[in-house]
Design an enzyme around this catalytic site. Sequence first.
Site, PDB file in Angstrom:
ATOM      1  N   ASN A   9       0.859  -1.189   0.000  1.00 57.51           N
ATOM      2  CA  ASN A   9       0.000   0.000   0.000  1.00 57.51           C
ATOM      3  C   ASN A   9       0.897   1.242   0.000  1.00 57.51           C
ATOM      4  O   ASN A   9       1.496   1.575   1.016  1.00 57.51           O
ATOM      5  CB  ASN A   9      -0.891  -0.035   1.263  1.00 57.51           C
ATOM      6  CG  ASN A   9      -1.661   1.250   1.474  1.00 57.51           C
ATOM      7  OD1 ASN A   9      -1.782   2.083   0.576  1.00 57.51           O
ATOM      8  ND2 ASN A   9      -2.193   1.423   2.677  1.00 57.51           N
ATOM      9  N   LYS A  11       0.060   4.299  -0.202  1.00 59.54           N
ATOM     10  CA  LYS A  11      -0.551   5.513   0.387  1.00 59.54           C
ATOM     11  C   LYS A  11      -0.327   6.705  -0.562  1.00 59.54           C
ATOM     12  O   LYS A  11      -0.272   6.512  -1.769  1.00 59.54           O
ATOM     13  CB  LYS A  11      -0.009   5.758   1.797  1.00 59.54           C
ATOM     14  CG  LYS A  11      -0.125   4.502   2.666  1.00 59.54           C
ATOM     15  CD  LYS A  11       0.175   4.738   4.119  1.00 59.54           C
ATOM     16  CE  LYS A  11      -0.002   3.418   4.868  1.00 59.54           C
ATOM     17  NZ  LYS A  11       0.171   3.548   6.307  1.00 59.54           N
ATOM     18  N   HIS A  97      -9.402   1.655   5.581  1.00 62.52           N
ATOM     19  CA  HIS A  97      -8.081   1.846   6.196  1.00 62.52           C
ATOM     20  C   HIS A  97      -8.225   2.870   7.333  1.00 62.52           C
ATOM     21  O   HIS A  97      -8.983   3.836   7.209  1.00 62.52           O
ATOM     22  CB  HIS A  97      -7.075   2.331   5.142  1.00 62.52           C
ATOM     23  CG  HIS A  97      -5.662   2.265   5.654  1.00 62.52           C
ATOM     24  ND1 HIS A  97      -5.153   3.212   6.507  1.00 62.52           N
ATOM     25  CD2 HIS A  97      -4.682   1.356   5.465  1.00 62.52           C
ATOM     26  CE1 HIS A  97      -3.907   2.887   6.816  1.00 62.52           C
ATOM     27  NE2 HIS A  97      -3.597   1.757   6.201  1.00 62.52           N
ATOM     28  N   GLU A 146      -5.019  -4.360  11.278  1.00 57.07           N
ATOM     29  CA  GLU A 146      -3.951  -3.369  11.435  1.00 57.07           C
ATOM     30  C   GLU A 146      -4.136  -2.595  12.745  1.00 57.07           C
ATOM     31  O   GLU A 146      -4.905  -1.633  12.783  1.00 57.07           O
ATOM     32  CB  GLU A 146      -3.987  -2.373  10.265  1.00 57.07           C
ATOM     33  CG  GLU A 146      -3.758  -3.018   8.920  1.00 57.07           C
ATOM     34  CD  GLU A 146      -3.217  -2.013   7.915  1.00 57.07           C
ATOM     35  OE1 GLU A 146      -2.121  -2.246   7.405  1.00 57.07           O
ATOM     36  OE2 GLU A 146      -3.883  -0.987   7.673  1.00 57.07           O
ATOM     37  N   GLY A 203       2.901  -1.052   4.212  1.00 53.99           N
ATOM     38  CA  GLY A 203       2.919   0.355   3.822  1.00 53.99           C
ATOM     39  C   GLY A 203       4.332   0.781   3.480  1.00 53.99           C
ATOM     40  O   GLY A 203       4.838   0.540   2.383  1.00 53.99           O
ATOM     41  N   GLY A 204       5.013   1.392   4.450  1.00 53.34           N
ATOM     42  CA  GLY A 204       6.333   1.983   4.242  1.00 53.34           C
ATOM     43  C   GLY A 204       7.316   1.101   3.491  1.00 53.34           C
ATOM     44  O   GLY A 204       8.006   1.562   2.577  1.00 53.34           O
TER      45      GLY A 204
END
Length: 220
Positions: A9, A11, A97, A146, A203-204
């Site tokens: 993801n 973002k 999310h 999450e 994510g990151g």
Amino acid sequence: MRKPIIIGNWKAHKSLVQAQAWAQDLVQNWPQKGVGTEIVLAPSFIHLAFFKDFLSKKNLPIKLSAQDVSASPEGAYTGEVTAPMLSGLSDYVLIGHSERRNYFKETEEILKKKVERSLEAGLKIIYCVSGAQMAVPEGVTIVGYEPLFAIGSGKPDNPENANRIAGEIKSKYPAEVVYGGSVKPDNAQDFIRQSNIDGLLIGGASLKAQDFLEIIKNAV
Ligand code: PGA
């Protein structure tokens, strides 16, 4: 057991040039023996068309996901991206999310509409919750667990605890459960080894193609 599903993801990151560089990096580092996981990439809406074309040209087994979808039907809703607009472009959509819930005040009612519109358009839904007590609308096939403290913090949940919560979610809903929150190449395996965890939402660490691939390699 089916293959683990690894979802990246992005973002609100990356210009088109940066997305193209990531894609090249991915191809250059793609393992020769192939990958043993299912892979889903959720870039911004604006990169979906580029990736659809790129992945088919390079013959890479990666599916696409949108990061969000409008609760409105097609029509006069300037700026919205509706579910029918995504069909044929994206296989999956992320809904609920915690960043959408918290920063954009998306309520359960709005999320339910998003789920309904997505199902009508034939999209598969990855529905995010921060705990087993949260409601999951009907028709959702993948739930992303999450915990809020773990998102972007570098402090993942304890894998055994994540497994316990994934088990609780599965006892309530007929869905697969993926874990998300500070997953990195060095802890991916600890989560994927858990019996109730079917995949990872990243994510990151998905922003660098090589880290993303490292997680994919470690998750089998
Ligand atoms: P993170 O984000 O991997 O950067 O913690 C996960 C997510 O919010 O999906």
